[in-house]
Design an enzyme around this catalytic site. Structure first.
Site, PDB file in Angstrom:
ATOM      1  N   ARG A 233       0.849  -1.181   0.000  1.00 36.59           N
ATOM      2  CA  ARG A 233       0.000   0.000   0.000  1.00 36.59           C
ATOM      3  C   ARG A 233       0.890   1.239   0.000  1.00 36.59           C
ATOM      4  NH1 ARG A 233      -3.853  -2.212  -1.739  1.00 36.59           N
ATOM      5  NH2 ARG A 233      -5.930  -2.414  -0.817  1.00 36.59           N
ATOM      6  N   GLU A 262      -3.324   7.894  -4.815  1.00 37.31           N
ATOM      7  CA  GLU A 262      -3.492   7.501  -6.214  1.00 37.31           C
ATOM      8  C   GLU A 262      -4.729   8.149  -6.835  1.00 37.31           C
ATOM      9  OE1 GLU A 262      -3.587   3.235  -6.141  1.00 37.31           O
ATOM     10  OE2 GLU A 262      -1.508   3.076  -5.459  1.00 37.31           O
ATOM     11  N   HIS A 280      -0.066   0.997 -10.336  1.00 34.26           N
ATOM     12  CA  HIS A 280      -0.841   0.048  -9.517  1.00 34.26           C
ATOM     13  C   HIS A 280      -1.389  -1.088 -10.395  1.00 34.26           C
ATOM     14  CE1 HIS A 280      -3.401  -0.306  -5.609  1.00 34.26           C
ATOM     15  NE2 HIS A 280      -3.085  -1.485  -6.090  1.00 34.26           N
TER      16      HIS A 280
END
Length: 322
Positions: A233, A262, A280
Site C-alpha cells: 500500500r 493515487e 498500480h
C-alpha cells in the site's frame, strides 16, 4: 430476471465483468463513489450488500439499514471501515489467494527492473540512442549478492519469498508475529529488518497501524546500496522521506507500484532518475481480475444462499447471516 431478491449497491467504476455478472444474479444500484449523500431514500432500505473497489465508510454503512455484507474487490480492505461494519453485524469479505501469484510475479519484475534499469534501457533503444550514442551505460546495481527483507509475510509475501529463494538470495522478514511455517530470519521490528538487509520489499496491508512505517530512520538503515520495492500500500511509505532519501543517496533506488494518493504521484518521485514506477498494476491482468471479480460475487451468492461467506476477513469471521 435475477436469481436473488437482494439488492447490491455497486460503488464507483467497478470491474465491468463483475458488474455484468452481478446484474445477472442480483438487483443492482450504482453510485459514483462511496458517498452516503448519493444514496436515495427510496431504495436505501432495499440494499443488503455492497460490491466495491473503493471506500466504504461508517456513514455509508449507517445509511443502509438492512446492509448485511460488503464484498471488497482486493486483498487489502483498509478502505472499508471494518471495525464499524463488525460492530453493526455486517460481514466483510476480500479476495485472497486468486491474485497471490500474479502480484508476486509483478514484485519480482519490478525488483529486477529497478535494479537493472530494464525500462530505462528500452526507452534508450526506442529513442535511437543506442545507434547514436553507443551501448547503454552499465547498471550501477545488481541483484547478485543482495540480502532481501520482506515486510508482510502473508500469502503474497510468502509467494514473493519463494521466488527470491530461487534466485539464491538470503531472505529475512518482519511481521507482527513470527510465522511458524518458514525458516527465514525473523526481525521483531521493521527498523531491525532494514538494518539487516539492503533490499526491502513491502507487502504489508495499509491502515493506521502501518501508516508511514517506512520513514527516514528505516530508509537510513537500509543504506546507500538499498533498494525499496512497494507492492503493498502506498500509505506504508513516507513519500517525502523517500524522495529525500533518493535524492541524497541515502538509498540507491526504489520501485513503486502503489502510492499514498493515487492516481496522484508526487512530482519529485516522477522526476527522480533512480525510480521505477508502475500505475498500480500488480494484479492487473484479465485473468486475475476476472478471478477476483468471481470471488467477490461468489461471496455474495454464498452469503445469501447459505448464510456463510467464502472468504470473510478476520474481523468479521464471527458474523452470521441475519
Amino acid at each position: 430476471m435475477t436469481r436473488h431478491e437482494a439488492t447490491i449497491l455497486v460503488l464507483g467504476d467497478f470491474n465491468e465483468y463483475a458488474a455484468q455478472r452481478l446484474a445477472g444474479e442480483f438487483k443492482t444500484k450504482r453510485i459514483a463513489r462511496g458517498d452516503a449523500a448519493l444514496v436515495e431514500a427510496e431504495w436505501a432500505q432495499d440494499v443488503r450488500g455492497i460490491a466495491s473497489m473503493w471506500e466504504v465508510n461508517a456513514k455509508l454503512i449507517d445509511t443502509l439499514p438492512n446492509l448485511e455484507i460488503i464484498g471488497n474487490f482486493g486483498v487489502g480492505y483498509d478502505a472499508v471501515d471494518v471495525k464499524h461494519a463488525s460492530a453493526n453485524n455486517v460481514m466483510v469479505t476480500n479476495t485472497p489467494d486468486v491474485l497471490t501469484e500474479e502480484v508476486a510475479d509483478t514484485a519480482i519484475g519490478l525488483l529486477i527492473d529497478t535494479v537493472r534499469e530494464l525500462s530505462k534501457s528500452q526507452i534508450y533503444l526506442r529513442e535511437g540512442r543506442w545507434q547514436k550514442e553507443g551501448a547503454y551505460p552499465l547498471s550501477k546495481l545488481s541483484l547478485r549478492g543482495r540480502k532481501v527483507g520482506i515486510f508482510g509475510l502473508g500469502r503474497i509475501g510468502k509467494a514473493v519469498a519463494r521466488r527470491i529463494d530461487a534466485f539464491g538470495l538470503p531472505i529475512a522478514y518482519h511481521n507482527r508475529r513470527k510465522a511458524a511455517d518458514v525458516s527465514y530470519a525473523y526481525y521483531p521490528s521493521l527498523l531491525e529488518l532494514a538494518e539487516a538487509v539492503d533490499t526491502l520489499i513491502l507487502v504489508a496491508p495499509g491502515g493506521a497501524e502501518t501508516a508511514n512505517a517506512v520513514n527516514t530512520q528505516v530508509l537510513k538503515a537500509l543504506g546507500p546500496d538499498g533498494v525499496l520495492i512497494n507492492i503493498g500500500r502506498g500509505t506504508l511509505v513516507d513519500e517525502t522521506a523517500l524522495a529525500d532519501a533518493l535524492k541524497s543517496g541515502t538509498i540507491a533506488a526504489a520501485g513503486l507500484d502503489v502510492f499514498a494518493n493515487e492516481p496522484n504521484v508526487p512530482q519529485v518521485l516522477l522526476d527522480a532518475p533512480n525510480t521505477a514506477l508502475l500505475p498500480h498494476i500488480a494484479s492487473a491482468s484479465h485473468k486475475t481480475r476476472q478471478a477476483m471479480a468471481d470471488l467477490v460475487i461468489d461471496n455474495l451468492i454464498s452469503w445469501f444462499d447459505t448464510g456463510k461467506a467464502l472468504t470473510p476477513v478476520p474481523e468479521t469471521a464471527h458474523i452470521t447471516s441475519k
